[in-house]
Scaffold this motif. Structure first.
Motif, PDB file in Angstrom:
ATOM      1  N   ARG A 187      -8.324  65.941  11.602  1.00 41.84           N
ATOM      2  CA  ARG A 187      -8.580  64.872  12.839  1.00 41.84           C
ATOM      3  C   ARG A 187      -8.304  65.647  14.082  1.00 41.84           C
ATOM      4  O   ARG A 187      -7.092  66.263  14.335  1.00 41.84           O
ATOM      5  N   ILE A 188      -9.115  65.330  15.012  1.00 40.52           N
ATOM      6  CA  ILE A 188      -8.951  65.908  16.458  1.00 40.52           C
ATOM      7  C   ILE A 188      -8.860  64.875  17.362  1.00 40.52           C
ATOM      8  O   ILE A 188      -8.667  65.369  18.703  1.00 40.52           O
TER       9      ILE A 188
ATOM     10  N   GLN B 104     -14.694  64.747  11.102  1.00 41.56           N
ATOM     11  CA  GLN B 104     -13.192  64.453  11.029  1.00 41.56           C
ATOM     12  C   GLN B 104     -12.641  64.212   9.593  1.00 41.56           C
ATOM     13  O   GLN B 104     -11.459  64.028   9.190  1.00 41.56           O
ATOM     14  N   TRP B 105     -13.582  64.415   8.539  1.00 36.64           N
ATOM     15  CA  TRP B 105     -13.385  64.283   7.269  1.00 36.64           C
ATOM     16  C   TRP B 105     -13.957  65.414   6.209  1.00 36.64           C
ATOM     17  O   TRP B 105     -15.400  65.788   6.616  1.00 36.64           O
TER      18      TRP B 105
ATOM     19  N   ILE C  95     -13.877  59.300  13.862  1.00 31.23           N
ATOM     20  CA  ILE C  95     -12.849  59.464  12.817  1.00 31.23           C
ATOM     21  C   ILE C  95     -13.315  58.295  11.960  1.00 31.23           C
ATOM     22  O   ILE C  95     -12.869  58.339  10.870  1.00 31.23           O
TER      23      ILE C  95
ATOM     24  N   ASN D 158     -19.530  61.703  21.483  1.00 34.11           N
ATOM     25  CA  ASN D 158     -18.908  61.330  20.187  1.00 34.11           C
ATOM     26  C   ASN D 158     -19.615  60.099  19.482  1.00 34.11           C
ATOM     27  O   ASN D 158     -18.684  59.330  18.817  1.00 34.11           O
TER      28      ASN D 158
ATOM     29  N   VAL E  49     -19.142  65.093  18.388  1.00 34.16           N
ATOM     30  CA  VAL E  49     -17.702  64.832  17.575  1.00 34.16           C
ATOM     31  C   VAL E  49     -17.985  63.620  16.782  1.00 34.16           C
ATOM     32  O   VAL E  49     -18.027  62.607  17.477  1.00 34.16           O
TER      33      VAL E  49
ATOM     34  N   GLU F 204     -11.819  57.707  22.331  1.00 35.29           N
ATOM     35  CA  GLU F 204     -11.828  58.933  21.918  1.00 35.29           C
ATOM     36  C   GLU F 204     -12.259  59.905  22.625  1.00 35.29           C
ATOM     37  O   GLU F 204     -11.723  61.078  22.533  1.00 35.29           O
TER      38      GLU F 204
END
Length: 202
Positions: free
Chosen positions: A200-201, A184-185, A161, A130, A158, A35
């Motif tokens: 979503r990135i 991301q949500w 996900i 992340n 970050v 990621e």
């Protein structure tokens, strides 16, 4: 790309406008490394040098990082002297899988002892992470650099996900000190007002 735009416009220092931006990138084992390298693809060559930090027990991330940097070199139109500026560093892992919470406090302190001299020596402009526990002592070291008036270090986190309803333990800690906190949500954005939701990135 959206991550790059938010970080770029949210800072007084535009990447590449006043010189390169030194990035300290924390890579965890397995999915975390995959990621974070996807995130790195959206950053321009202005983010250099790139200092990757991995846990001393991580045997896979170094190969993935070298492969990524090699492909970046061949795909980027700039010269190798600019693109190839990356280093890989190792620190003790803050917490192993299934490690007890009590012993993880000691291991995190041990990791902090390694993180402080590393961050103070590298003096990055930004820490990008992340989720792996290894990023906590590194971000704390970056925060301390700013508190001591030595250099402002922008902390960018970050969330994975995989986190839909609740933050990871690392996320809960770094939510308090990060400059940019991406989820991301939308369900997480609603619970954590400081967070930034771009879909979503990775």
């Amino acid at each position: 790309m959206r991550l790059h735009i938010v970080v770029k416009t949210g800072s007084n220092h535009k990447p590449g406008a006043e010189g390169p931006v030194a990035a300290l990138v924390v890579a965890g084992s397995g999915g975390h490394t995959t990621e974070i390298l996807r995130l790195m693809e959206s950053l321009s060559a202005a983010y250099t040098p790139r200092h990757y930090v991995i846990a001393d027990t991580d045997r896979m991330s170094e190969e993935k990082i070298c492969t990524f940097e090699s492909s970046k070199q061949h795909s980027d139109s700039q010269t190798c002297s600019t693109v190839c500026q990356f280093t890989i560093h190792r620190i003790p892992r803050s917490r192993e899988v299934h490690q007890s919470w009590s012993s993880s406090v000691l291991s995190t302190l041990s990791a902090l002892c390694y993180s402080l001299p590393l961050v103070f020596r590298l003096r990055p402009d930004m820490v990008l992470c992340n989720g792996p526990g290894t990023c906590v002592p590194l971000c704390m070291a970056g925060l301390l650099l700013g508190l001591l008036g030595m250099k402002k270090v922008v902390i960018v986190y970050v969330e994975s996900i995989c986190r839909v309803e609740t933050l990871s333990l690392t996320g809960k800690i770094l939510y308090l000190i990060s400059d940019y906190f991406f989820v991301q949500w939308s369900s997480l954005r609603d619970k954590y007002p400081k967070s930034i939701f771009l879909g979503r990135i990775v």
